[in-house]
Design an enzyme around this catalytic site. Structure first.
Site, short mmCIF file in Angstrom:
data_model
loop_
_atom_site.label_atom_id
_atom_site.label_comp_id
_atom_site.label_asym_id
_atom_site.label_seq_id
_atom_site.Cartn_x
_atom_site.Cartn_y
_atom_site.Cartn_z
N PRO A 1 0.83 -1.21 0.00
CG PRO A 1 0.02 -1.03 2.17
CD PRO A 1 0.78 -1.94 1.27
CD GLN B 1 -2.35 -0.74 5.22
OE1 GLN B 1 -2.28 0.45 4.91
NE2 GLN B 1 -1.28 -1.46 5.53
CB CYS C 1 0.76 4.17 9.39
SG CYS C 1 0.65 5.92 9.05
N GLY D 1 10.62 -3.75 1.84
CA GLY D 1 11.54 -2.64 2.05
C GLY D 1 12.67 -2.63 1.04
N GLY E 1 6.77 -1.66 -2.91
CA GLY E 1 6.05 -0.39 -2.96
C GLY E 1 6.67 0.54 -3.97
NE ARG E 2 10.17 3.61 -0.87
CZ ARG E 2 11.33 3.70 -0.23
NH1 ARG E 2 11.98 4.84 -0.24
NH2 ARG E 2 11.83 2.68 0.43
C1 LIG Z 1 4.17 7.49 -0.36
C2 LIG Z 1 4.05 6.32 0.54
C3 LIG Z 1 2.82 5.95 1.03
C4 LIG Z 1 2.68 4.84 1.88
N1 LIG Z 1 1.45 4.48 2.32
C5 LIG Z 1 1.31 3.38 3.10
C6 LIG Z 1 0.01 2.94 3.53
O1 LIG Z 1 -1.01 3.51 3.18
N2 LIG Z 1 -0.04 1.84 4.34
C7 LIG Z 1 1.08 1.15 4.72
O2 LIG Z 1 0.99 0.16 5.45
N3 LIG Z 1 2.31 1.54 4.30
C8 LIG Z 1 2.44 2.61 3.49
N4 LIG Z 1 3.68 2.97 3.05
C9 LIG Z 1 4.80 2.07 3.32
C10 LIG Z 1 4.97 1.07 2.17
O3 LIG Z 1 3.86 0.22 2.04
C11 LIG Z 1 6.22 0.22 2.34
O4 LIG Z 1 6.13 -0.50 3.54
C12 LIG Z 1 7.49 1.05 2.35
O5 LIG Z 1 7.45 2.05 1.35
C13 LIG Z 1 8.73 0.18 2.15
O6 LIG Z 1 8.61 -0.54 0.95
P1 LIG Z 1 9.29 -0.04 -0.44
O7 LIG Z 1 10.75 0.24 -0.13
O8 LIG Z 1 9.09 -1.20 -1.36
O9 LIG Z 1 8.58 1.21 -0.86
C14 LIG Z 1 3.82 4.09 2.24
C15 LIG Z 1 5.08 4.45 1.73
C16 LIG Z 1 5.20 5.57 0.90
C17 LIG Z 1 6.55 5.92 0.36
#
Ligand SMILES: Cc1cc2nc3c(=O)[nH]c(=O)nc-3n(C[C@H](O)[C@H](O)[C@H](O)COP(=O)(O)O)c2cc1C
Length: 367
Positions: A16, A71, A101, A203, A226-227
């Site tokens: 998410p 979520q 969060c 992550g 995510g990103r």
């Molecule tokens: C812009 C943004 C919004 C996010 N929104 C949520 C969210 O709504 N719920 C959640 O559990 N994590 C949220 N996260 C965390 C991501 O789901 C994820 O755990 C985190 O970015 C690490 O993963 P990644 O390195 O693949 O991005 C958010 C992260 C970013 C950067």
């Protein structure tokens, strides 16, 4: 792969990302292929019960957007339970609970990462949800509040006992924000703390190699991206291929990137209307452009785009301008090609590679 009663085609998940993982983006990722389960942005359980327009828009879905996890966040057990029941009745495949969060507004009401500090209360809340629905209930957490409070293994263990079907864990603490290195040993400790349910690592998975390494080093059952997916919607397809064959697929061509970007805009317009869809696309298009090569001429115009026709005009002008950077076969000249991203946990200590995946700017900067 199985999450409770749900079978999903691959062990790769779309994390998410509030403000980003809306219906158009999920459809794009699914069309490109390789993702097992997509999750919505986090949704306030109370807003859902109140049928708040924004909450309903966040769970908007359609054929082709399955299987879908929604979520939820909230700290009132009755509200979380009732919201889960509504989601089940709407045909959602699973419900995920936000426990990671770090945003003050969410933690102050006892939701998000504040849930990780109150084991008994959290277990009781989750038990209520699990008992109220047949669909799987999952939990997403960080490693803990800070390095002195790595509570994720204990929490995961307790949640398994009350019936959670899977754990998603971002390998950082709340105090870490998005800095430093993702702690693979920390994820491994969560894997070892549960008996049978899958733990999904998360992550900085920005390449297929990073996904494979996270799985190998932690024993996690899958990875959530995510990103890295926003940066590269092809990452799921390429990761599946890499894990199955050991072979890295070539990067998508410029033409393919443009095709998918245009499809993304079409879906934004279809779901949000032309005005809002184009306005929202102002922060989306520059992510595609990160792999176009020199793109400042594109970025400076696209952040003001208001209509689809205007977008096409910007794109045509950019195509002409970009010609100066490409060779005879249309490929970026070597000096303009960008090196691949490197995940924090794969970086050499003295590496100079540009490896940090950006955290999007704007109201969601604090994630
Ligand atoms: C812009 C943004 C919004 C996010 N929104 C949520 C969210 O709504 N719920 C959640 O559990 N994590 C949220 N996260 C965390 C991501 O789901 C994820 O755990 C985190 O970015 C690490 O993963 P990644 O390195 O693949 O991005 C958010 C992260 C970013 C950067």
């Amino acid at each position: 792969m199985r999450i409770g009663s749900l079978t999903i085609p691959t062990p790769l998940f779309l994390s998410p990302l509030a403000g980003y993982t809306n219906l158009p983006f999920r459809l794009v990722v699914r069309e490109v292929g390789g993702v097992g389960l997509c999750t919505t942005d986090l949704v306030n359980a109370r807003s859902l019960l109140e049928k708040n327009h924004k909450a309903l828009k966040l769970i908007e879905t359609r054929a082709g957007d399955a299987p879908l996890a929604v979520q939820l966040f909230g700290s009132v057990a009755e509200e979380m339970r009732a919201a889960a029941v509504i989601l089940e009745s709407l045909g959602v495949a699973s419900v995920d609970i936000n426990m990671g969060c770090p945003v003050r507004k969410v933690c102050n009401v006892g939701g998000g990462s504040a849930m990780m500090t109150e084991l008994d209360k959290t277990s009781a809340l989750v038990r209520g949800m699990v008992n109220a629905v047949k669909i799987p209930v999952t939990a997403k957490m960080r490693l803990g509040w800070d390095d002195d409070n790595l509570t994720a293994p204990d929490l995961a263990h307790a949640l398994e006992d009350v019936g959670v079907a899977a754990i998603f864990v971002h390998g950082r603490t709340r105090a870490q924000g998005f800095g430093g290195t993702v702690n693979l040993a920390g994820i491994r400790a969560v894997v070892q703390a549960v008996k049978t349910i899958p733990v999904i690592g998360n992550g900085d998975v920005v390449t297929p190699q990073a996904a494979r390494m996270m799985i190998a080093e932690t024993g996690c059952a899958g990875v959530s991206i995510g990103r890295g997916a926003f940066y590269n919607p092809w990452i799921f397809q390429h990761t599946n291929h890499f894990i199955a064959t050991g072979e890295l697929l070539p990067e998508p061509s410029f033409a393919e990137r443009v095709r998918v970007m245009c499809r993304h805009l079409d879906l934004m317009v279809a779901v949000f209307g032309e005005e809002l869809g184009c306005r929202m696309f102002r922060k989306v298009a520059p992510w595609y452009a990160k792999r176009f090569g020199p793109a400042h001429e594109f970025n400076k115009r696209v952040v003001q785009v208001s209509t689809r026709a205007e977008f096409q005009e910007i794109l045509e002008k950019y195509r002409d301008w970009r010609q100066q950077f490409v060779g005879e076969r249309g490929e970026l000249l070597p000096r303009f090609q960008q090196p691949p991203m490197v995940a924090s946990f794969m970086r050499e200590p003295d590496s100079t590679t540009r490896s940090q995946i950006p955290v999007p700017k704007g109201p969601v900067e604090v994630w």
